[in-house]
Design an enzyme around this catalytic site. Structure first.
Site, PDB file in Angstrom:
ATOM      1  CG  ASP A 114      64.388 119.486  82.168  1.00  0.00           C
ATOM      2  OD1 ASP A 114      64.823 118.328  82.055  1.00  0.00           O
ATOM      3  OD2 ASP A 114      63.389 120.040  81.681  1.00  0.00           O
ATOM      4  CG  ASP A 221      64.900 115.256  78.341  1.00  0.00           C
ATOM      5  OD1 ASP A 221      63.824 115.857  78.181  1.00  0.00           O
ATOM      6  OD2 ASP A 221      65.498 114.986  77.152  1.00  0.00           O
ATOM      7  CD  GLU A 288      64.303 120.587 100.313  1.00  0.00           C
ATOM      8  OE1 GLU A 288      63.694 121.452 100.762  1.00  0.00           O
ATOM      9  OE2 GLU A 288      65.257 120.650  99.538  1.00  0.00           O
ATOM     10  CG  HIS A 359      58.806 121.582  76.818  1.00  0.00           C
ATOM     11  ND1 HIS A 359      58.741 120.775  78.242  1.00  0.00           N
ATOM     12  CD2 HIS A 359      59.974 121.067  76.582  1.00  0.00           C
ATOM     13  CE1 HIS A 359      59.671 119.667  78.075  1.00  0.00           C
ATOM     14  NE2 HIS A 359      60.400 119.974  77.079  1.00  0.00           N
ATOM     15  CG  ASP A 360      58.253 117.988  74.433  1.00  0.00           C
ATOM     16  OD1 ASP A 360      58.919 119.049  73.731  1.00  0.00           O
ATOM     17  OD2 ASP A 360      59.151 117.170  75.116  1.00  0.00           O
TER      18      ASP A 360
HETATM   19  C1  LIG Z   1      61.499 111.698  74.711  1.00  0.00           C
HETATM   20  C2  LIG Z   1      62.415 112.937  74.395  1.00  0.00           C
HETATM   21  O1  LIG Z   1      61.925 113.301  73.185  1.00  0.00           O
HETATM   22  N1  LIG Z   1      63.173 113.457  75.106  1.00  0.00           N
HETATM   23  C3  LIG Z   1      64.211 114.613  75.187  1.00  0.00           C
HETATM   24  C4  LIG Z   1      65.299 113.938  74.683  1.00  0.00           C
HETATM   25  O2  LIG Z   1      66.124 115.050  74.352  1.00  0.00           O
HETATM   26  C5  LIG Z   1      65.645 115.628  73.152  1.00  0.00           C
HETATM   27  C6  LIG Z   1      66.319 116.428  72.261  1.00  0.00           C
HETATM   28  O3  LIG Z   1      67.178 117.225  73.165  1.00  0.00           O
HETATM   29  C7  LIG Z   1      64.373 116.460  73.867  1.00  0.00           C
HETATM   30  O4  LIG Z   1      63.761 117.323  72.751  1.00  0.00           O
HETATM   31  C8  LIG Z   1      63.350 115.645  74.360  1.00  0.00           C
HETATM   32  O5  LIG Z   1      62.345 116.372  74.872  1.00  0.00           O
END
Ligand SMILES: CC(=O)N[C@H]1CO[C@H](CO)[C@@H](O)[C@@H]1O
Ligand SMILES: *[C@@H]1O[C@H](CO)[C@@H](O)[C@H](O)[C@H]1NC(C)=O
Ligand SMILES: *[C@@H]1O[C@H](CO)[C@@H](O)[C@H](O)[C@H]1NC(C)=O
Ligand SMILES: *[C@@H]1O[C@H](CO)[C@@H](O)[C@H](O)[C@H]1NC(C)=O
Ligand SMILES: *[C@@H]1O[C@H](CO)[C@@H](O)[C@H](O)[C@H]1NC(C)=O
Ligand SMILES: *[C@@H]1O[C@H](CO)[C@@H](O)[C@H](O)[C@H]1NC(C)=O
Ligand SMILES: *[C@@H]1O[C@H](CO)[C@@H](O)[C@H](O)[C@H]1NC(C)=O
Length: 577
Positions: A114, A221, A288, A359-360
């Site tokens: 990540d 992210d 790769e 995870h969200d």
């Molecule tokens: C879209 C979003 O919320 N992305 C990430 C950006 O950073 C925050 C805080 O670290 C993360 O919780 C989110 O997943």
């Protein structure tokens, strides 16, 4: 003979670069904190993951994506990074990471990390030096002067009305520097300033650091938050964002504003294209292809742009429509439209992807009901492109109950006892349920960082290893995924009725693959005679928990009895077409 040998050498030299693997990869998302605790501190760790890699191999997973494992004060459980080049102590050491890589490589499992570029932790060395205005780091973050309050000149107001994703002002005053810094998420996560070339270069060095260790790519992210508007266009000030008019929202709520200056800026796409070019350098070096998947919760037009342009290669933008547009009431017509939506907007020649959870978000089995778990896993795994499974989906894990007192997610903790359950992501992060023993086999201590879900004694991997279970079905699907028609076949989706959805994958010269879902309460007979290219005789190759058909049963396409809530996959006996 010599000629044949030469051709063989040449072909193997060409195929030495494994360009294809990612286009049909089954990627398994691991949330390290909740996967497996190897040292009894109640928190999952790298050695725990390494220990379970053989299980993932056995399941048929091609790659694992690890949610952040880097040094972090964990205000947001690793999405706030203090040092991008170090491993969080509670997850292990760099040696542990090397060991994980070694075992993964031996098993043929690729490792995706990540990458959280939108901000660092406020405990990052960069931030501390930026606060001190050290020349090299001075502009690493988005700093701005406060605006004197006209009524009380001794009070400084934030530079603009911007609101954090986690509520309240997105600006925080720093006494030492005498300026405000921007944080689009929690206060402890200052936003990096991508208009500073040093920041862009630094981030590239970090990508190289991990690529050099042999990882297979990155999940990136929140890419749509990378850039804010350029203040130079507004006389050096950050402009206020207009009100959205969303009913029921107040000035502290993220929804209150229309985020025209803090989200989806055009510059974000170019940064992603540059990272793609950097990854491509490694594609040849390592033999790769290096994958990049980007996260941007936004509307489809903005998402699709991450794929790239005619001139620049980009990333695979996460397809979040299974999460956002399918619910426990969706019928076959609705689901067909959601599948077709991505296939319609995706530029031709690009790679699709299917996501049932992360995870969200509330877990698949809780969001759609346990009786839709097989159906959704089947779709993700037999549709073309990349399939991404969030840990636990393969056994139908549900959200756990996490009390207000036990809550850890900053989204929950910034709320209150009456409202936290609406926003908390903790229920989707309770530890993995390995077996029915104490603490679900996750940990040797009862003092786990989040409580186990109550149902772990019945819903766990050990209970599903044999028989007709979510897991055995998932494993069969993973095997079907390796077949040529599932990898390269043409896709057709048909809703035969409100409750019957049919997915066909046909490839000339190979047996066809057909997935059927029955979403209704009643048993029905499906007649696929109207699919003329489909050979008549077919065998059951994966049969979900609610299906009466057993693997190996042979049927005619004109008469397929599909029981209620059944998800089933057939393979034709003859080759198509
Ligand atoms: C879209 C979003 O919320 N992305 C990430 C950006 O950073 C925050 C805080 O670290 C993360 O919780 C989110 O997943
Ligand atoms: C970082 O932010 C948190 C609040 O999120 C605060 O408690 C902490 O003191 C800050 N640390 C530093 C070094 O500024
Ligand atoms: C952003 O890029 C798009 C597509 O290239 C273009 O149509 C649009 O005008 C750009 N917007 C701004 C504000 O530059
Ligand atoms: C995009 O990537 C493909 C394959 O990975 C490569 O053949 C092509 O040249 C790249 N295009 C650009 C514009 O870099
Ligand atoms: C469907 O989901 C809604 C909203 O989450 C929930 O209230 C309802 O009980 C669910 N229905 C079924 C049949 O599970
Ligand atoms: C779907 O399941 C229901 C409930 O058992 C059944 O009545 C119906 O006939 C099934 N549909 C098909 C096409 O088999
Ligand atoms: C299936 O449909 C075809 C026409 O599309 C029809 O000729 C055939 O009789 C049907 N079969 C059954 C078993 O209903």
């Amino acid at each position: 003979m010599l000629f044949v040998a030469l051709v063989l050498i040449l072909t193997s030299a060409v195929s030495a670069v494994d360009y294809d693997w990612w286009q049909t990869a089954l990627i398994y998302q691991i949330y390290p904190r909740s996967f497996k605790d190897s040292n009894g501190d109640g928190i999952g760790d790298l050695n725990g993951i390494t220990e379970k890699l053989p299980y993932l191999k056995e399941t048929g997973v091609d790659a694992i994506w690890l949610s952040p494992i880097f040094l972090s004060p964990m205000y947001d459980f690793g999405y706030d990074i203090a040092d991008y080049r170090e491993i969080a102590q509670e997850y292990g050491t760099m040696e542990d990471f090397h060991e994980l890589m070694k075992v993964a490589k031996k098993l043929g499992i690729r490792v995706i990390l990540d990458f959280v570029p939108n901000h660092t932790s406020n405990e990052s060395d960069w931030f501390i030096r930026s606060v001190r205005r050290e020349p090299e780091f001075q502009d690493y973050y988005v700093w701005a002067d406060g605006i004197p309050d006209p009524d009380r000149p001794d009070v400084l107001r934030p530079p603009s009305n911007w609101v954090s994703n986690f509520r309240k002002s997105a600006w925080e005053f720093n006494k030492e520097r005498g300026q405000f810094y921007l944080h689009q998420f929690v206060i402890g996560q200052p936003d990096l300033n991508y208009r500073e070339p040093r920041v862009q270069e630094e981030m590239k060095q970090i990508l190289r650091f991990w690529l050099d260790m042999g990882i297979a790519g990155f999940r990136v992210d929140a890419t749509n938050f990378l850039f804010e508007v350029d203040p130079r266009e507004f006389g050096g000030r950050y402009p206020d964002e207009p009100k959205s008019g969303v009913p029921g929202s107040g000035p502290d709520d993220y929804e209150y504003l229309n985020h025209i200056y803090t989200k989806n800026m055009n510059e974000s796409y170019n940064v992603v294209f540059e990272w793609r070019d950097l990854l491509d350098e490694y594609t040849d070096k390592h033999g790769e292809y290096k994958i990049m998947i980007t996260e941007a919760y936004t509307e489809i037009g903005q998402m699709i742009r991450y794929y790239g342009t005619g001139k620049r290669n980009g990333s695979i933008p996460f397809n979040f429509f299974f999460l956002e547009e399918i619910n426990n009431q969706s019928n076959a017509w609705d689901i067909k439209l959601v599948v077709d939506k991505w296939m319609t907007y995706m530029p031709s020649g690009q790679t699709a992807n299917w996501v049932n959870g992360n995870h969200d978000k509330s877990r698949l089995a809780s969001r759609l009901g346990t009786d839709r778990v097989d159906a959704m896993n089947m779709l993700a795994l037999i549709l073309p492109g990349v399939a991404i499974t969030y840990q636990g989906e393969e056994i139908g894990m549900t959200d756990g109950f996490v009390s207000w007192r036990d809550s850890k997610d900053p989204l929950a903790c910034n709320s209150d006892a009456a409202n936290y359950r609406r926003v908390s992501r903790d229920p989707a992060r309770t530890p993995y349920q390995w077996d029915a023993s104490a603490h679900a086999g996750f940990s040797s201590t009862g003092d786990t960082w989040l409580p186990m879900a109550d149902n772990y004694r019945t819903v766990n991997l050990a209970a599903q290893l044999v028989g007709k279970t979510h897991y055995t079905f998932y494993k069969d699907l993973a095997a079907v995924r390796k077949k040529p028609a599932t990898r390269y076949g043409d896709l057709e989706t048909r809703a035969l009725s409100e409750s019957i959805l049919v997915v066909t994958r046909l490839l000339p010269g190979s047996p066809g693959i057909i997935g059927i879902i029955n979403l209704s309460q009643d048993n029905e007979i499906v007649n696929l005679s109207s699919l003329r290219l489909l050979p008549n005789k077919m065998l059951v190759v994966a049969s979900g928990t609610d299906c009466l058909l057993e693997n190996g049963v042979s049927l005619s396409k004109a008469y397929l009895p599909i029981s209620a809530h059944c998800a089933v996959v057939f393979e034709t006996i003859e080759n198509c077409c």
